[in-house]
Scaffold this active site. Sequence first.
Site, PDB file in Angstrom:
ATOM      1  N   LEU A 171       0.818  -1.215   0.000  1.00 46.03           N
ATOM      2  CA  LEU A 171       0.000   0.000   0.000  1.00 46.03           C
ATOM      3  C   LEU A 171       0.851   1.265   0.000  1.00 46.03           C
ATOM      4  CD1 LEU A 171      -2.836  -0.989   2.527  1.00 46.03           C
ATOM      5  CD2 LEU A 171      -2.740  -1.322   0.036  1.00 46.03           C
ATOM      6  N   HIS A 172       0.424   2.226  -0.824  1.00 45.98           N
ATOM      7  CA  HIS A 172       1.087   3.534  -0.887  1.00 45.98           C
ATOM      8  C   HIS A 172       0.003   4.607  -0.849  1.00 45.98           C
ATOM      9  CE1 HIS A 172      -0.296   3.486  -5.009  1.00 45.98           C
ATOM     10  NE2 HIS A 172       0.414   2.404  -5.282  1.00 45.98           N
TER      11      HIS A 172
ATOM     12  N   GLY B 292      -1.492   6.286  -3.007  1.00 47.10           N
ATOM     13  CA  GLY B 292      -2.577   6.112  -3.969  1.00 47.10           C
ATOM     14  C   GLY B 292      -3.668   5.226  -3.372  1.00 47.10           C
ATOM     15  N   HIS B 293      -3.257   4.063  -2.836  1.00 47.94           N
ATOM     16  CA  HIS B 293      -4.234   3.194  -2.170  1.00 47.94           C
ATOM     17  C   HIS B 293      -4.871   3.906  -0.977  1.00 47.94           C
ATOM     18  CE1 HIS B 293      -1.179   0.116  -3.689  1.00 47.94           C
ATOM     19  NE2 HIS B 293      -2.290  -0.263  -4.297  1.00 47.94           N
TER      20      HIS B 293
ATOM     21  N   GLN C  81      -4.081 -12.559 -13.154  1.00 43.77           N
ATOM     22  CA  GLN C  81      -3.931 -11.385 -14.017  1.00 43.77           C
ATOM     23  C   GLN C  81      -2.488 -11.146 -14.442  1.00 43.77           C
ATOM     24  OE1 GLN C  81      -5.592  -8.741 -10.858  1.00 43.77           O
ATOM     25  NE2 GLN C  81      -4.045  -7.285 -11.523  1.00 43.77           N
TER      26      GLN C  81
ATOM     27  N   LYS D  37      -5.758   5.648 -11.994  1.00 45.39           N
ATOM     28  CA  LYS D  37      -4.408   5.224 -12.394  1.00 45.39           C
ATOM     29  C   LYS D  37      -4.498   4.038 -13.362  1.00 45.39           C
ATOM     30  CE  LYS D  37       0.068   4.172 -11.932  1.00 45.39           C
ATOM     31  NZ  LYS D  37       0.071   2.792 -12.320  1.00 45.39           N
ATOM     32  N   ASP D  38      -5.383   3.098 -13.047  1.00 45.14           N
ATOM     33  CA  ASP D  38      -5.599   1.935 -13.922  1.00 45.14           C
ATOM     34  C   ASP D  38      -6.901   2.201 -14.678  1.00 45.14           C
ATOM     35  OD1 ASP D  38      -3.436  -0.080 -12.891  1.00 45.14           O
ATOM     36  OD2 ASP D  38      -4.311   0.863 -11.133  1.00 45.14           O
TER      37      ASP D  38
ATOM     38  N   GLN E 273      -8.874  -0.569 -16.469  1.00 45.48           N
ATOM     39  CA  GLN E 273      -9.482  -1.457 -15.472  1.00 45.48           C
ATOM     40  C   GLN E 273     -10.770  -0.845 -14.917  1.00 45.48           C
ATOM     41  OE1 GLN E 273      -7.183  -3.569 -12.271  1.00 45.48           O
ATOM     42  NE2 GLN E 273      -7.779  -1.810 -11.066  1.00 45.48           N
TER      43      GLN E 273
HETATM   44  P1  AMP Z   1      -3.218  -2.236  -7.160  1.00 49.06           P
HETATM   45  O1  AMP Z   1      -2.831  -2.603  -5.769  1.00 49.06           O
HETATM   46  O2  AMP Z   1      -2.090  -1.714  -7.984  1.00 49.06           O
HETATM   47  O3  AMP Z   1      -4.026  -3.308  -7.847  1.00 49.06           O
HETATM   48  O4  AMP Z   1      -4.202  -0.996  -7.031  1.00 49.06           O
HETATM   49  C1  AMP Z   1      -5.356  -1.059  -6.240  1.00 49.06           C
HETATM   50  C2  AMP Z   1      -6.224   0.131  -6.519  1.00 49.06           C
HETATM   51  O5  AMP Z   1      -5.492   1.328  -6.208  1.00 49.06           O
HETATM   52  C3  AMP Z   1      -6.619   0.251  -7.995  1.00 49.06           C
HETATM   53  O6  AMP Z   1      -7.964   0.681  -8.083  1.00 49.06           O
HETATM   54  C4  AMP Z   1      -5.669   1.276  -8.508  1.00 49.06           C
HETATM   55  O7  AMP Z   1      -6.150   1.993  -9.631  1.00 49.06           O
HETATM   56  C5  AMP Z   1      -5.536   2.190  -7.306  1.00 49.06           C
HETATM   57  N1  AMP Z   1      -4.295   2.976  -7.408  1.00 49.06           N
HETATM   58  C6  AMP Z   1      -3.033   2.512  -7.584  1.00 49.06           C
HETATM   59  N2  AMP Z   1      -2.163   3.540  -7.694  1.00 49.06           N
HETATM   60  C7  AMP Z   1      -2.897   4.672  -7.589  1.00 49.06           C
HETATM   61  C8  AMP Z   1      -2.598   6.073  -7.640  1.00 49.06           C
HETATM   62  N3  AMP Z   1      -1.356   6.516  -7.806  1.00 49.06           N
HETATM   63  N4  AMP Z   1      -3.612   6.942  -7.495  1.00 49.06           N
HETATM   64  C9  AMP Z   1      -4.890   6.520  -7.332  1.00 49.06           C
HETATM   65  N5  AMP Z   1      -5.235   5.227  -7.276  1.00 49.06           N
HETATM   66  C10 AMP Z   1      -4.267   4.308  -7.407  1.00 49.06           C
END
Ligand code: AMP
Length: 284
Positions: free
Chosen positions: A33-34, A36-37, A61, A149-150, A153
């Site tokens: 988690l960062h 963004g999450h 995936q 970001k995605d 998706q």
């Molecule tokens: P992930 O763990 O990469 O599958 O991401 C989980 C969720 O967090 C997805 O809906 C991503 O689009 C969102 N996410 C990842 N990075 C960011 C970001 N920088 N800003 C906003 N949402 C993000």
Amino acid sequence: MKVVDTPQKMRELAETLRREEAPLGLVPTMGALHEGHISLIDRATSECGAAVVSIFVNPAQFAAGEDYDTYPRTYHADLEACREMGVACVYAPRANAMYPGGYDTWVDVPGLGAPLCGARRQGHFRGVATVVLKLLAACLPHRAYFGEKDYQQLVLIRRMTRDLDLGVEIVPCPIVREDDGMALSSRNAYLSADERSRARAISAALFDAKKKVAAGERLSAAIIQACVDELEEAGSRVDYVEIVEPATLERVETINGAARMAVAAYIGETRLIDNILLEPDDEA
Ligand code: AMP
């Protein structure tokens, strides 16, 4: 905070949360988690009666040869972050709880899954759609939060929830960026210091494209070419640069309305994606 690791236990808890703490929000993640999450989790906890965060690095995936084995995993820190944010439950199933022997059901969204990353990552969006449907079925949320970001998706999951009458509201959340513009991503952890500084070119090229549109450029081909040039100058290998219609993801030749510009590029061995909204009425 509860931590649950099987679909059956999750469903049982979700039935209570859905009834007693509505609306129930879900934030699907692959962990590491960062910020963004965190922005998604923050919205879910503040807008919902209770929030569930799923942490699952979904093998379905990742294509053969991709980074499933090396994908960053920071489970204990992730749990701590969720606890601090007031998350009601973390759902962290193991791969064999999600895909036991004999597993044989897949969800396909062929139109929206075909272009952009779908054309480069074989089976990726089939894996994404399938796991998200399984997460929704186990967690029973009223709302699910996805990052722009995605972008592909997000659009594809919204289509799936509508087509399958899932009755879940898909909430889009803006991209969180570092101070220099770079989109946060778990995969940024793969970058060396030198690669990190070169990776900045990806968001910079997208912001430059937005400026070009604000200054009156309407031809996608010209905007795309300038972006490719900038990325190559920064030493990155371009996977794709495209400008598409925001809902259908069909290519846009001339920018007459809102469009999404999407980039995938390799910095060293690391494949990064980013995107931006282009609008012809942007201020110059
Ligand atoms: P992930 O763990 O990469 O599958 O991401 C989980 C969720 O967090 C997805 O809906 C991503 O689009 C969102 N996410 C990842 N990075 C960011 C970001 N920088 N800003 C906003 N949402 C993000």
